[in-house]
Design a protein around this motif. Structure first.
Motif, PDB file in Angstrom:
ATOM      1  N   HIS A  85       0.814  -1.204  -0.025  1.00  0.00           N
ATOM      2  CA  HIS A  85      -0.118  -0.055  -0.084  1.00  0.00           C
ATOM      3  C   HIS A  85       0.938   1.234  -0.005  1.00  0.00           C
ATOM      4  CE1 HIS A  85      -3.946  -1.831   0.709  1.00  0.00           C
ATOM      5  NE2 HIS A  85      -3.271  -2.611   1.680  1.00  0.00           N
ATOM      6  N   HIS A  86       1.885   1.259   0.659  1.00  0.00           N
ATOM      7  CA  HIS A  86       2.768   2.452   0.762  1.00  0.00           C
ATOM      8  C   HIS A  86       3.379   2.896  -0.396  1.00  0.00           C
ATOM      9  CE1 HIS A  86       5.898   4.682   2.719  1.00  0.00           C
ATOM     10  NE2 HIS A  86       6.743   4.136   2.128  1.00  0.00           N
ATOM     11  N   PHE A  87       3.645   2.148  -1.649  1.00  0.00           N
ATOM     12  CA  PHE A  87       4.086   2.478  -2.692  1.00  0.00           C
ATOM     13  C   PHE A  87       2.799   2.889  -3.681  1.00  0.00           C
ATOM     14  CE2 PHE A  87       7.997   0.654  -0.938  1.00  0.00           C
ATOM     15  CZ  PHE A  87       8.756   1.826  -0.924  1.00  0.00           C
ATOM     16  N   ALA A  88       1.730   2.949  -3.424  1.00  0.00           N
ATOM     17  CA  ALA A  88       0.551   3.001  -4.394  1.00  0.00           C
ATOM     18  C   ALA A  88       0.865   4.454  -5.018  1.00  0.00           C
ATOM     19  CB  ALA A  88      -0.580   3.023  -3.589  1.00  0.00           C
ATOM     20  N   GLY A  89       1.579   5.333  -4.564  1.00  0.00           N
ATOM     21  CA  GLY A  89       1.735   6.512  -5.472  1.00  0.00           C
ATOM     22  C   GLY A  89       3.068   6.540  -5.938  1.00  0.00           C
ATOM     23  N   TRP A  90       3.935   5.635  -6.281  1.00  0.00           N
ATOM     24  CA  TRP A  90       5.237   5.668  -6.521  1.00  0.00           C
ATOM     25  C   TRP A  90       5.220   5.491  -8.063  1.00  0.00           C
ATOM     26  CZ3 TRP A  90       9.573   1.635  -5.413  1.00  0.00           C
ATOM     27  CH2 TRP A  90      10.837   1.973  -5.943  1.00  0.00           C
ATOM     28  N   THR A  91       5.171   6.540  -8.846  1.00  0.00           N
ATOM     29  CA  THR A  91       5.186   6.777 -10.123  1.00  0.00           C
ATOM     30  C   THR A  91       6.431   6.684 -10.621  1.00  0.00           C
ATOM     31  OG1 THR A  91       4.668   8.998 -10.230  1.00  0.00           O
ATOM     32  CG2 THR A  91       2.849   7.605 -10.300  1.00  0.00           C
ATOM     33  N   ASP A  92       6.837   7.237 -11.853  1.00  0.00           N
ATOM     34  CA  ASP A  92       8.276   7.449 -12.495  1.00  0.00           C
ATOM     35  C   ASP A  92       8.879   8.612 -11.644  1.00  0.00           C
ATOM     36  OD1 ASP A  92      10.189   6.663 -14.022  1.00  0.00           O
ATOM     37  OD2 ASP A  92       9.704   8.515 -15.546  1.00  0.00           O
ATOM     38  N   GLY A  93      10.127   8.291 -11.347  1.00  0.00           N
ATOM     39  CA  GLY A  93      10.880   9.354 -10.718  1.00  0.00           C
ATOM     40  C   GLY A  93      10.609   9.518  -9.217  1.00  0.00           C
ATOM     41  N   SER A  94      10.639  10.725  -8.565  1.00  0.00           N
ATOM     42  CA  SER A  94      10.673  10.705  -7.088  1.00  0.00           C
ATOM     43  C   SER A  94       9.378  11.120  -6.635  1.00  0.00           C
ATOM     44  CB  SER A  94      11.645  12.078  -6.814  1.00  0.00           C
ATOM     45  OG  SER A  94      12.941  11.818  -7.012  1.00  0.00           O
ATOM     46  N   THR A  95       9.067  10.684  -5.443  1.00  0.00           N
ATOM     47  CA  THR A  95       7.777  10.852  -4.672  1.00  0.00           C
ATOM     48  C   THR A  95       8.073  11.408  -3.124  1.00  0.00           C
ATOM     49  OG1 THR A  95       7.557   8.626  -4.114  1.00  0.00           O
ATOM     50  CG2 THR A  95       6.450   9.193  -6.240  1.00  0.00           C
ATOM     51  N   THR A  96       7.203  11.109  -2.336  1.00  0.00           N
ATOM     52  CA  THR A  96       7.551  11.386  -0.812  1.00  0.00           C
ATOM     53  C   THR A  96       8.594  10.616  -0.310  1.00  0.00           C
ATOM     54  OG1 THR A  96       5.408  12.435  -0.729  1.00  0.00           O
ATOM     55  CG2 THR A  96       6.620  11.832   1.220  1.00  0.00           C
ATOM     56  N   TYR A  97       8.456   9.278  -0.757  1.00  0.00           N
ATOM     57  CA  TYR A  97       9.579   8.122   0.046  1.00  0.00           C
ATOM     58  C   TYR A  97      10.288   7.713  -0.979  1.00  0.00           C
ATOM     59  CZ  TYR A  97       5.775   8.578   3.538  1.00  0.00           C
ATOM     60  OH  TYR A  97       4.956   9.288   4.481  1.00  0.00           O
ATOM     61  N   VAL A  98      10.558   8.241  -2.118  1.00  0.00           N
ATOM     62  CA  VAL A  98      11.378   7.661  -3.412  1.00  0.00           C
ATOM     63  C   VAL A  98      12.098   8.813  -3.779  1.00  0.00           C
ATOM     64  CG1 VAL A  98      11.476   6.676  -5.553  1.00  0.00           C
ATOM     65  CG2 VAL A  98       9.854   5.670  -3.949  1.00  0.00           C
ATOM     66  N   GLN A  99      13.385   8.791  -3.853  1.00  0.00           N
ATOM     67  CA  GLN A  99      14.165   9.862  -4.590  1.00  0.00           C
ATOM     68  C   GLN A  99      14.787   9.020  -5.801  1.00  0.00           C
ATOM     69  OE1 GLN A  99      17.299  11.138  -6.419  1.00  0.00           O
ATOM     70  NE2 GLN A  99      18.137   9.646  -5.030  1.00  0.00           N
ATOM     71  N   ASP A 100      14.425   9.347  -7.011  1.00  0.00           N
ATOM     72  CA  ASP A 100      15.029   8.786  -8.475  1.00  0.00           C
ATOM     73  C   ASP A 100      15.066   9.965  -9.335  1.00  0.00           C
ATOM     74  OD1 ASP A 100      15.733   6.845 -10.099  1.00  0.00           O
ATOM     75  OD2 ASP A 100      13.872   6.004 -10.511  1.00  0.00           O
ATOM     76  N   ASP A 101      15.692  10.875  -9.145  1.00  0.00           N
ATOM     77  CA  ASP A 101      16.106  11.772 -10.014  1.00  0.00           C
ATOM     78  C   ASP A 101      17.259  11.270 -10.936  1.00  0.00           C
ATOM     79  OD1 ASP A 101      14.340  13.670  -9.103  1.00  0.00           O
ATOM     80  OD2 ASP A 101      15.462  14.541  -8.002  1.00  0.00           O
ATOM     81  N   TYR A 102      16.954  10.643 -11.953  1.00  0.00           N
ATOM     82  CA  TYR A 102      17.815   9.766 -12.579  1.00  0.00           C
ATOM     83  C   TYR A 102      18.686  10.536 -13.714  1.00  0.00           C
ATOM     84  CZ  TYR A 102      13.612   8.894 -15.282  1.00  0.00           C
ATOM     85  OH  TYR A 102      12.414   9.046 -15.878  1.00  0.00           O
ATOM     86  N   ASN A 103      17.985  11.646 -14.138  1.00  0.00           N
ATOM     87  CA  ASN A 103      18.725  12.234 -15.357  1.00  0.00           C
ATOM     88  C   ASN A 103      19.688  13.232 -14.655  1.00  0.00           C
ATOM     89  OD1 ASN A 103      19.179  13.458 -17.787  1.00  0.00           O
ATOM     90  ND2 ASN A 103      17.537  14.986 -17.708  1.00  0.00           N
ATOM     91  N   VAL A 104      21.044  12.718 -15.000  1.00  0.00           N
ATOM     92  CA  VAL A 104      22.125  13.492 -14.780  1.00  0.00           C
ATOM     93  C   VAL A 104      22.743  14.018 -15.967  1.00  0.00           C
ATOM     94  CG1 VAL A 104      24.456  13.457 -13.446  1.00  0.00           C
ATOM     95  CG2 VAL A 104      22.456  12.058 -12.695  1.00  0.00           C
ATOM     96  N   ALA A 105      22.597  15.323 -16.244  1.00  0.00           N
ATOM     97  CA  ALA A 105      22.507  15.613 -17.746  1.00  0.00           C
ATOM     98  C   ALA A 105      24.127  15.651 -18.334  1.00  0.00           C
ATOM     99  CB  ALA A 105      22.366  17.217 -18.128  1.00  0.00           C
ATOM    100  N   ASN A 106      25.139  15.896 -17.239  1.00  0.00           N
ATOM    101  CA  ASN A 106      26.483  15.660 -17.730  1.00  0.00           C
ATOM    102  C   ASN A 106      27.578  15.473 -16.400  1.00  0.00           C
ATOM    103  OD1 ASN A 106      26.505  18.502 -16.300  1.00  0.00           O
ATOM    104  ND2 ASN A 106      25.848  19.089 -18.522  1.00  0.00           N
ATOM    105  N   THR A 107      28.751  15.567 -16.634  1.00  0.00           N
ATOM    106  CA  THR A 107      29.544  15.057 -15.487  1.00  0.00           C
ATOM    107  C   THR A 107      29.509  16.309 -14.376  1.00  0.00           C
ATOM    108  OG1 THR A 107      31.536  15.922 -16.558  1.00  0.00           O
ATOM    109  CG2 THR A 107      31.160  13.550 -16.859  1.00  0.00           C
ATOM    110  N   GLY A 108      29.226  17.507 -14.949  1.00  0.00           N
ATOM    111  CA  GLY A 108      29.003  18.720 -14.022  1.00  0.00           C
ATOM    112  C   GLY A 108      27.831  18.386 -12.816  1.00  0.00           C
TER     113      GLY A 108
END
Length: 333
Positions: free
Chosen positions: A215-238
């Motif tokens: 139930h806890h992850f019913a709102g986990w969509t693509d990317g970050s939510t309250t309980y998930v950090q998934d900012d996966y787009n790292v544009a460059n080494t900087g």
């Protein structure tokens, strides 16, 4: 290239042969086989919520081939032998990407690249490990990988949810039943020892299938939510420094947060200009990668910042032995 060759020579001289890794082995990156924690959960009490644990985990757990933009983990063998290596090293969280193949079967993909393993391989390896180590549990994030578009894979005809149910039926001892027969509450460790807990079953656009997981992850969509950090787009080494900061800030939130909630922190990232190993390891001469930064941060004492007392599920690319050890040792008995 010289540093990689030099490291290889040293390792061979020491009688240690590491699996395929696109760079040098360090304390926090690669060298996973130096860690050996097949039963570390055995020392933890049964009444502890799994949300209260610090769990080393792998992002895109079986992405071992396809080049530097696709590979996310050391290659310890096909047919999910890499999964077995991760389990023995102490990894207890997995990110499994599924493609519908002919014959109503699942194969393992990262984007368009087949990872030389099938879902039967995954479940067979999980079953063998959990039968041999009944004190342990594993947490699974499974995802439908194919978007049926350019630069992705294409599914064969078939109903994803029905196929997943057929695997649950074929491997009845693997999964903790409440999370594959409808959404479940977060369990205590004693309830799920010897089982795989399905945290969420994601569709190919990120939204979860409603009849599975917690139930806890019913709102986990693509990317970050309250309980998930998934900012996966790292544009460059900087931008690695920005990713490091997101991981660190979410780690602080987790450490101080509600122990009845599971936090999932992705250390991974990728783009055309910054590939997974570079983000994990860093870029010469001065950009520290996520993994060495994380290991150093967790080792710092209270005179620097509030100690890390809980990491949640740390989804990592190319985790090294010392980083795995540090996460496991964060669990308080």
């Amino acid at each position: 290239m010289r540093s990689v060759l030099a490291a290889t020579v040293v390792l061979v001289q020491l009688g240690v042969v590491y699996a395929q890794c696109p760079g040098s082995v360090t304390a926090s990156v690669c060298g996973l086989s130096k860690a050996s924690y097949p039963d570390w959960m055995g020392r933890l009490p049964n009444d502890r919520l799994i949300s209260d644990l610090s769990i080393p985990a792998t992002h895109d757990s079986l992405a071992i081939v396809g080049g530097s933009l696709t590979q996310c983990q050391e290659n310890y063998g096909q047919s999910a032998d890499t999964l077995t290596a991760q389990l023995k090293a102490g990894i207890r969280g997995f990110d499994i990407r599924l493609r519908i193949a002919e014959g109503n079967k699942f194969t393992i993909h990262h984007g368009p690249t087949y990872q030389n393993a099938n879902f039967d391989d995954v479940l067979t390896k999980l079953r063998s490990f959990l039968e041999a180590n009944p004190t342990e549990t594993v947490l699974i994030r499974a995802k439908r990988e194919c978007r049926n578009e350019f630069l992705s894979c294409n599914d064969a005809p078939g109903d994803f949810e029905s196929i997943f149910r057929s695997y649950v039926s074929a491997y009845p001892t693997v999964f903790w039943a409440p999370a594959v027969n409808g959404r479940a509450d977060i369990p205590r460790l004693g309830d799920v020892r010897g089982k795989a807990v399905l945290m969420v079953l994601h569709g190919n656009s990120g939204g979860p299938y409603g009849a599975f997981g917690l139930h806890h992850f019913a709102g986990w969509t693509d990317g970050s939510t309250t309980y998930v950090q998934d900012d996966y787009n790292v544009a460059n080494t900087g931008a690695i420094a920005t990713k490091r900061d997101k991981v660190r800030r979410f780690l602080d939130v987790t450490s101080a947060g509600d122990k009845s909630k599971i936090y999932v922190n992705f250390g991974s990232g990728s783009s055309i200009l910054a590939h997974p190993f570079t983000i994990a390891n860093g870029a010469a001469p001065s950009t520290t990668g996520v993994n060495p930064f994380l290991l150093g941060y967790m080792r710092e004492g209270p005179e620097v910042h509030a100690p890390v007392v809980r990491t949640g599920v740390m989804m990592l690319d190319f985790p090294g032995a010392d980083l795995i050890t540090q996460i496991i040792n964060t669990n308080q008995v």
